[in-house]
Structures are given as C-alpha cells and as structure tokens.
Design an enzyme around this catalytic site. Structure first.
Site, PDB file in Angstrom:
ATOM      1  N   SER A   1       0.843  -1.201   0.000  1.00 44.69           N
ATOM      2  CA  SER A   1       0.000   0.000   0.000  1.00 44.69           C
ATOM      3  C   SER A   1       0.874   1.246   0.000  1.00 44.69           C
ATOM      4  O   SER A   1       1.982   1.243   0.555  1.00 44.69           O
ATOM      5  CB  SER A   1      -0.854  -0.024   1.270  1.00 44.69           C
ATOM      6  OG  SER A   1      -1.425   1.240   1.503  1.00 44.69           O
TER       7      SER A   1
ATOM      8  N   TYR B   1      -1.409  -0.949  10.894  1.00 48.04           N
ATOM      9  CA  TYR B   1      -1.723  -1.532   9.575  1.00 48.04           C
ATOM     10  C   TYR B   1      -0.559  -1.297   8.613  1.00 48.04           C
ATOM     11  O   TYR B   1      -0.063  -2.231   7.965  1.00 48.04           O
ATOM     12  CB  TYR B   1      -3.019  -0.917   9.008  1.00 48.04           C
ATOM     13  CG  TYR B   1      -3.211  -1.179   7.527  1.00 48.04           C
ATOM     14  CD1 TYR B   1      -3.561  -2.444   7.063  1.00 48.04           C
ATOM     15  CD2 TYR B   1      -3.020  -0.161   6.589  1.00 48.04           C
ATOM     16  CE1 TYR B   1      -3.713  -2.689   5.707  1.00 48.04           C
ATOM     17  CE2 TYR B   1      -3.177  -0.386   5.235  1.00 48.04           C
ATOM     18  CZ  TYR B   1      -3.521  -1.649   4.796  1.00 48.04           C
ATOM     19  OH  TYR B   1      -3.663  -1.891   3.442  1.00 48.04           O
TER      20      TYR B   1
ATOM     21  N   LYS C   1       2.384  -3.891   6.630  1.00 51.31           N
ATOM     22  CA  LYS C   1       2.764  -3.920   5.208  1.00 51.31           C
ATOM     23  C   LYS C   1       4.276  -3.784   5.076  1.00 51.31           C
ATOM     24  O   LYS C   1       4.909  -4.465   4.272  1.00 51.31           O
ATOM     25  CB  LYS C   1       2.058  -2.793   4.443  1.00 51.31           C
ATOM     26  CG  LYS C   1       0.542  -2.969   4.334  1.00 51.31           C
ATOM     27  CD  LYS C   1       0.181  -4.164   3.470  1.00 51.31           C
ATOM     28  CE  LYS C   1      -1.321  -4.403   3.404  1.00 51.31           C
ATOM     29  NZ  LYS C   1      -1.681  -5.719   2.871  1.00 51.31           N
TER      30      LYS C   1
ATOM     31  N   ASN D   1     -15.130   3.491   6.095  1.00 52.70           N
ATOM     32  CA  ASN D   1     -14.043   4.389   6.508  1.00 52.70           C
ATOM     33  C   ASN D   1     -13.575   5.224   5.331  1.00 52.70           C
ATOM     34  O   ASN D   1     -13.086   6.327   5.505  1.00 52.70           O
ATOM     35  CB  ASN D   1     -12.821   3.579   6.963  1.00 52.70           C
ATOM     36  CG  ASN D   1     -13.079   2.821   8.231  1.00 52.70           C
ATOM     37  OD1 ASN D   1     -13.569   3.391   9.190  1.00 52.70           O
ATOM     38  ND2 ASN D   1     -12.787   1.534   8.232  1.00 52.70           N
TER      39      ASN D   1
HETATM   40  P1  NAD Z   1     -10.978  -7.051   1.363  1.00 50.96           P
HETATM   41  O1  NAD Z   1     -11.176  -7.059   2.831  1.00 50.96           O
HETATM   42  O2  NAD Z   1     -12.145  -6.820   0.484  1.00 50.96           O
HETATM   43  O3  NAD Z   1     -10.267  -8.415   0.904  1.00 50.96           O
HETATM   44  C1  NAD Z   1      -9.431  -9.163   1.743  1.00 50.96           C
HETATM   45  C2  NAD Z   1      -9.924 -10.602   1.708  1.00 50.96           C
HETATM   46  O4  NAD Z   1      -9.076 -11.427   2.511  1.00 50.96           O
HETATM   47  C3  NAD Z   1     -11.343 -10.760   2.256  1.00 50.96           C
HETATM   48  O5  NAD Z   1     -12.080 -11.543   1.343  1.00 50.96           O
HETATM   49  C4  NAD Z   1     -11.150 -11.485   3.597  1.00 50.96           C
HETATM   50  O6  NAD Z   1     -12.265 -12.307   3.895  1.00 50.96           O
HETATM   51  C5  NAD Z   1      -9.887 -12.266   3.325  1.00 50.96           C
HETATM   52  N1  NAD Z   1      -9.053 -12.562   4.501  1.00 50.96           N
HETATM   53  C6  NAD Z   1      -8.655 -11.703   5.477  1.00 50.96           C
HETATM   54  N2  NAD Z   1      -7.867 -12.358   6.364  1.00 50.96           N
HETATM   55  C7  NAD Z   1      -7.759 -13.643   5.940  1.00 50.96           C
HETATM   56  C8  NAD Z   1      -7.091 -14.789   6.422  1.00 50.96           C
HETATM   57  N3  NAD Z   1      -6.356 -14.763   7.540  1.00 50.96           N
HETATM   58  N4  NAD Z   1      -7.205 -15.960   5.740  1.00 50.96           N
HETATM   59  C9  NAD Z   1      -7.953 -16.016   4.598  1.00 50.96           C
HETATM   60  N5  NAD Z   1      -8.613 -14.944   4.096  1.00 50.96           N
HETATM   61  C10 NAD Z   1      -8.517 -13.773   4.760  1.00 50.96           C
HETATM   62  O7  NAD Z   1      -9.817  -5.985   1.054  1.00 50.96           O
HETATM   63  P2  NAD Z   1      -9.293  -5.436  -0.336  1.00 50.96           P
HETATM   64  O8  NAD Z   1      -9.641  -3.989  -0.388  1.00 50.96           O
HETATM   65  O9  NAD Z   1      -9.687  -6.332  -1.436  1.00 50.96           O
HETATM   66  O10 NAD Z   1      -7.728  -5.510  -0.061  1.00 50.96           O
HETATM   67  C11 NAD Z   1      -6.940  -6.606  -0.497  1.00 50.96           C
HETATM   68  C12 NAD Z   1      -5.504  -6.391  -0.044  1.00 50.96           C
HETATM   69  O11 NAD Z   1      -5.022  -5.159  -0.580  1.00 50.96           O
HETATM   70  C13 NAD Z   1      -5.322  -6.286   1.466  1.00 50.96           C
HETATM   71  O12 NAD Z   1      -4.128  -6.944   1.815  1.00 50.96           O
HETATM   72  C14 NAD Z   1      -5.203  -4.796   1.711  1.00 50.96           C
HETATM   73  O13 NAD Z   1      -4.435  -4.498   2.848  1.00 50.96           O
HETATM   74  C15 NAD Z   1      -4.489  -4.343   0.447  1.00 50.96           C
HETATM   75  N6  NAD Z   1      -4.741  -2.934   0.134  1.00 50.96           N
HETATM   76  C16 NAD Z   1      -6.025  -2.494   0.003  1.00 50.96           C
HETATM   77  C17 NAD Z   1      -6.261  -1.158  -0.282  1.00 50.96           C
HETATM   78  C18 NAD Z   1      -7.684  -0.641  -0.414  1.00 50.96           C
HETATM   79  O14 NAD Z   1      -7.874   0.570  -0.382  1.00 50.96           O
HETATM   80  N7  NAD Z   1      -8.688  -1.458  -0.590  1.00 50.96           N
HETATM   81  C19 NAD Z   1      -5.200  -0.267  -0.447  1.00 50.96           C
HETATM   82  C20 NAD Z   1      -3.891  -0.755  -0.324  1.00 50.96           C
HETATM   83  C21 NAD Z   1      -3.679  -2.113  -0.032  1.00 50.96           C
HETATM   84  C1  UD1 Z   2      -6.930   5.097   3.833  1.00 46.02           C
HETATM   85  C2  UD1 Z   2      -5.917   4.639   4.832  1.00 46.02           C
HETATM   86  C3  UD1 Z   2      -4.768   3.967   4.079  1.00 46.02           C
HETATM   87  C4  UD1 Z   2      -5.300   2.811   3.249  1.00 46.02           C
HETATM   88  C5  UD1 Z   2      -6.389   3.348   2.314  1.00 46.02           C
HETATM   89  C6  UD1 Z   2      -7.044   2.255   1.548  1.00 46.02           C
HETATM   90  C7  UD1 Z   2      -6.128   6.161   6.730  1.00 46.02           C
HETATM   91  C8  UD1 Z   2      -5.507   7.289   7.494  1.00 46.02           C
HETATM   92  N1  UD1 Z   2      -5.472   5.765   5.624  1.00 46.02           N
HETATM   93  O1  UD1 Z   2      -6.292   6.003   2.948  1.00 46.02           O
HETATM   94  O2  UD1 Z   2      -3.788   3.496   4.987  1.00 46.02           O
HETATM   95  O3  UD1 Z   2      -4.255   2.222   2.486  1.00 46.02           O
HETATM   96  O4  UD1 Z   2      -7.398   4.007   3.089  1.00 46.02           O
HETATM   97  O5  UD1 Z   2      -7.790   1.419   2.371  1.00 46.02           O
HETATM   98  O6  UD1 Z   2      -7.163   5.620   7.096  1.00 46.02           O
HETATM   99  N2  UD1 Z   2     -12.335  11.562   3.715  1.00 46.02           N
HETATM  100  C9  UD1 Z   2     -13.322  12.427   4.132  1.00 46.02           C
HETATM  101  N3  UD1 Z   2     -14.458  11.903   4.667  1.00 46.02           N
HETATM  102  C10 UD1 Z   2     -14.667  10.557   4.798  1.00 46.02           C
HETATM  103  C11 UD1 Z   2     -13.651   9.666   4.372  1.00 46.02           C
HETATM  104  C12 UD1 Z   2     -12.487  10.203   3.848  1.00 46.02           C
HETATM  105  O7  UD1 Z   2     -13.171  13.642   4.018  1.00 46.02           O
HETATM  106  O8  UD1 Z   2     -15.724  10.149   5.302  1.00 46.02           O
HETATM  107  C13 UD1 Z   2     -11.114  12.116   3.091  1.00 46.02           C
HETATM  108  C14 UD1 Z   2      -9.838  11.792   3.833  1.00 46.02           C
HETATM  109  O9  UD1 Z   2      -9.548  12.762   4.783  1.00 46.02           O
HETATM  110  C15 UD1 Z   2      -8.822  11.770   2.671  1.00 46.02           C
HETATM  111  C16 UD1 Z   2      -9.642  11.294   1.477  1.00 46.02           C
HETATM  112  O10 UD1 Z   2     -10.999  11.523   1.808  1.00 46.02           O
HETATM  113  O11 UD1 Z   2      -8.377  13.075   2.389  1.00 46.02           O
HETATM  114  C17 UD1 Z   2      -9.461   9.809   1.180  1.00 46.02           C
HETATM  115  O12 UD1 Z   2      -9.707   9.065   2.362  1.00 46.02           O
HETATM  116  P1  UD1 Z   2      -9.789   7.449   2.360  1.00 46.02           P
HETATM  117  O13 UD1 Z   2     -10.674   7.000   1.287  1.00 46.02           O
HETATM  118  O14 UD1 Z   2     -10.103   7.023   3.753  1.00 46.02           O
HETATM  119  O15 UD1 Z   2      -8.310   7.009   1.958  1.00 46.02           O
HETATM  120  P2  UD1 Z   2      -6.911   7.380   2.619  1.00 46.02           P
HETATM  121  O16 UD1 Z   2      -7.060   8.132   3.881  1.00 46.02           O
HETATM  122  O17 UD1 Z   2      -6.077   8.008   1.556  1.00 46.02           O
END
Ligand code: NAD
Ligand code: UD1
Length: 336
Positions: free
Chosen positions: A124, A148, A152, A197
């Site tokens: 991430s 978190y 990573k 979130n």
């Molecule tokens: P998500 O929660 O939708 O997907 C994660 C999946 O992993 C889920 O289906 C969950 O049930 C499964 N899981 C969790 N723990 C497990 C375990 N111990 N054993 C088996 N399955 C398990 O999340 P996502 O948004 O698809 O994210 C996927 C990956 O990408 C994660 O590692 C997350 O940290 C990373 N990531 C996500 C974002 C984002 O904004 N969505 C950003 C950067 C990195």
């Molecule tokens: C967040 C996580 C980051 C993670 C990413 C994807 C935090 C501090 N960071 O990133 O570690 O990799 O999600 O899961 O949680 N915002 C609002 N109102 C809201 C929600 C968000 O104003 O209700 C704003 C935030 O302040 C930010 C932007 O929208 O400026 C994006 O927020 P968000 O979608 O939560 O992503 P990140 O904070 O960039």
C-alpha cells in the site's frame, strides 16, 4: 498459469480473478470470508462464464494450506488476504500482526515447502507515510504511522529477505494508491461492513440515501481547495496490473516493487462534484476536523510500472464514479 489467490473473494481479489480468468489463467481462491461473501465468487463465475474453485480456510492454518498445495500444482500465488482498516489496527494491533504478518509467514513457508516460487503481494502507498514531496516514486523513504501500515512494511521486508536468501524466488510488491470503482457489469464491487471508513463508499451511500451527509475531514490542508488530495485508481485497472505483474515477472527472480496509481490527484471536493454529476444527486456535506493520521496529498509516479510491466491506468475519474454508482444502485445492500 494455475494461480492461488488468497483473499480472492474480497474487493480487489474478486476483480483480479475476473481479469486473470479473462486472460486464460485458472484461479483457486482461499478465503476465510471474514470480510467477504461466497456470492462474490458466484458473480465472478457469472461475469466470466468460467468456474472458480475455492476453499473456506484461513491462511494461518498451515495444515489446510499444506493439503491445498499437495493437491494442486500452483505456478504462482497472488496474496490479497489481510485486514485493512487503519483505525481498527490502532485498537487491535496484535490482531493485525497475526493476520497480516503471521498469515504471510505461514503462506510463504508452505510455498517454500512445495517449491512455488512466485508471489505477488498487496502492499500500500501507506508505506510512504507523509511524503516530503509528490509525486511519490518507489525509492522514497518508507515510514508509517499506524500498525496496519507497519504490517505492510514488515511483510515487504520479509519478502526482500526471503529473496536475498533464495535466488529462485520471484516476488512482486505492488503498492496500491486509492482503489475505487467497481466492475462495469455492476455485479461485483466494494461491500464495506458497517460505516465505511473510505471516501468513495461513503459518498456512494450518501448518494443512494443510506446516509444523510458526508463529513469532510478538514478543508485547511495545503492543497488547491484545502481538502485532501489522493490518487484514486479504478479497481479494474489495478486488477490488470496484477495480471501484467504475474505474466511479466513470475520467472524473474528477486524482489520487484511497483506503485500502482494513475499519477493524478483529486481532492475530496473533486470527488463530491464528480459523484454528484454522475448520479444526478445532491451530496450534502459538512466540514469537520482533520482525521488523525491523514496527510494533505498523496499521488504516485507510476512510470516504473509502465516501463517494466507495460501497464498504466486507463480509466478516467468519470469511469470510477460511474461504475461505483452503478454497483451501489444495483446492490444497495452489497452482496446481502
Ligand atoms: P478485502 O477485505 O475486500 O479483501 C481481503 C480478503 O481477505 C477478504 O475476502 C477477507 O475475507 C480475506 N481474509 C482476510 N484475512 C484472511 C485470512 N487470515 N485468511 C484467509 N482470508 C482472509 O480488502 P481489499 O480492499 O480487497 O484488499 C486486499 C488487499 O489489498 C489487502 O491486503 C489490503 O491491505 C491491500 N490494500 C487495500 C487497499 C484498499 O484501499 N482497498 C489499499 C492498499 C492495499
Ligand atoms: C486510507 C488509509 C490507508 C489505506 C487506504 C485504503 C487512513 C488514514 N489511511 O487512505 O492506509 O491504504 O485508506 O484502504 O485511514 N475523507 C473524508 N471523509 C470521509 C472519508 C475520507 O473527508 O468520510 C477524506 C480523507 O480525509 C482523505 C480522502 O478523503 O483526504 C481519502 O480518504 P480514504 O478513502 O479514507 O483514503 P486514505 O485516507 O487516503
């Protein structure tokens, strides 16, 4: 290739399974469904017309993984399984270290045992913390401010060390910026449990009438309109980045790191305006205090992925918002 996808029922995993299947690969999902539903796998099958095998298992369950690797001859693993809420990680850090770090350790030790040498890992942009400048390159200093992000970083380091110790291994660390959007069919998308979130799912729920207004966390940042700027990337573009990574690098040993972003930043108010235009709905919002741990701006320099993976994000902000809206309207309660 025969690819094991951990967390393949989740948001990014399900979209990646679609792209892998469409590119002719076979996929097997392992997921404990802690944050997903079997319905997403059924929908992946519907979209692609192909069947997908899966097991309900935890990646920390070494016995289950051993059985799986014994029965299947995987060529590579794409590893999404993990917990991803920054706020929750500060309340339950041990749960995050156990799931994200220990889970990856168990997975990698079983891969080693069965000589599966190719791994793609979901990292991430959070590993860059609050960067000194933007756009962010892969060689920027790494520092995080929450458990978190730390999980990573630790996994990235573990991958680097495993590659140094074993010259047969290929690992690709993909640092995602802000994944948003959904498959254009409207059949799969992000299904957050409880109050979202992240910005996009929150705006989508305001637009569909599930929530009264959006709280904007601060309008006094040093950005063009004072609200936070992020590099939002369409989840289908992100999914295609994984296909490129596995196809180009599964035989290239060593640890390879790429940003997956668009290279362009949009503010919170840009996102509100875009969503309002596409949905035709007013998005009421209130300006609130800054959220702890948030940074002013974050966007990628995505050139390395273009040079080495021949990948770049193609979808526009309008595509991201259109597809999020389509998913939200078709599935107001997610996969329920
Ligand atoms: P998500 O929660 O939708 O997907 C994660 C999946 O992993 C889920 O289906 C969950 O049930 C499964 N899981 C969790 N723990 C497990 C375990 N111990 N054993 C088996 N399955 C398990 O999340 P996502 O948004 O698809 O994210 C996927 C990956 O990408 C994660 O590692 C997350 O940290 C990373 N990531 C996500 C974002 C984002 O904004 N969505 C950003 C950067 C990195
Ligand atoms: C967040 C996580 C980051 C993670 C990413 C994807 C935090 C501090 N960071 O990133 O570690 O990799 O999600 O899961 O949680 N915002 C609002 N109102 C809201 C929600 C968000 O104003 O209700 C704003 C935030 O302040 C930010 C932007 O929208 O400026 C994006 O927020 P968000 O979608 O939560 O992503 P990140 O904070 O960039």
């Amino acid at each position: 290739m025969r690819i094991l996808v951990t967390g393949g029922a989740g948001y990014i995993g399900s979209h990646t399974c679609v792209e892998l299947l469409n590119s002719g690969h076979s996929v097997f999902i392992v997921d404990n469904f802690s944050n997903a539903s079997v319905e997403s796998i059924k929908r992946v099958e519907k979209i692609t017309g192909k069947s997908v095998n899966y097991i309900n298992a935890d990646i920390r369950d070494e016995k289950a993984l051993n059985e799986l690797f014994k029965r299947h001859n995987f060529d590579a693993v794409i590893h999404f399984a993990g917990l991803k809420s920054v706020g929750e990680s500060t309340e339950k850090p041990l749960m995050y270290y156990d799931n994200n770090v220990n889970g990856t350790r168990v997975l990698m030790s079983v891969m080693e045992k069965y000589k599966v040498n190719s791994l793609v890992f979901s990292s991430s942009a959070t590993v860059y913390g609050d960067p000194d400048t933007v756009p962010i390159s892969e060689n920027f200093p790494l520092r995080t401010t929450n458990p978190y992000g730390q999980t990573k970083l630790v996994v990235e380091q573990m991958c680097q060390e495993v590659c140094s110790a074993n010259d047969k291994i290929s690992i690709v660390l993909l640092r995602y910026f802000n994944p948003v959007g959904a498959h254009h069919s409207g059949m799969i998308g992000e299904d957050p449990k409880g109050i979202p979130n992240n910005l996009m799912p929150f705006i989508a729920q305001v637009a569909v009438g599930k929530r009264a207004f959006l709280s904007i966390f601060g309008n006094d940042y040093n950005t063009p309109d004072g609200t936070g700027v992020r590099d939002y990337i369409h989840v289908v573009d992100l999914a295609k980045g994984h296909v490129k990574a596995i196809e180009k690098l599964h035989n290239k040993t060593g640890c390879h790191v790429f940003n997956l972003g668009t290279g362009r930043g949009y503010s919170v108010l840009d996102m509100v305006a875009a969503f309002s235009q596409v949905s035709g709905k007013k998005i009421p919002y209130q300006i609130k205090a800054r959220r702890a741990g948030d940074i002013a701006q974050c966007y990628a320099k995505p050139d390395l992925a273009q040079q080495i993976l021949d990948w770049r994000a193609e979808k526009t902000l309008k595509d991201m918002v259109n597809d999020s809206w389509h998913w939200q309207v078709n599935n107001p309660n997610g996969y329920e």
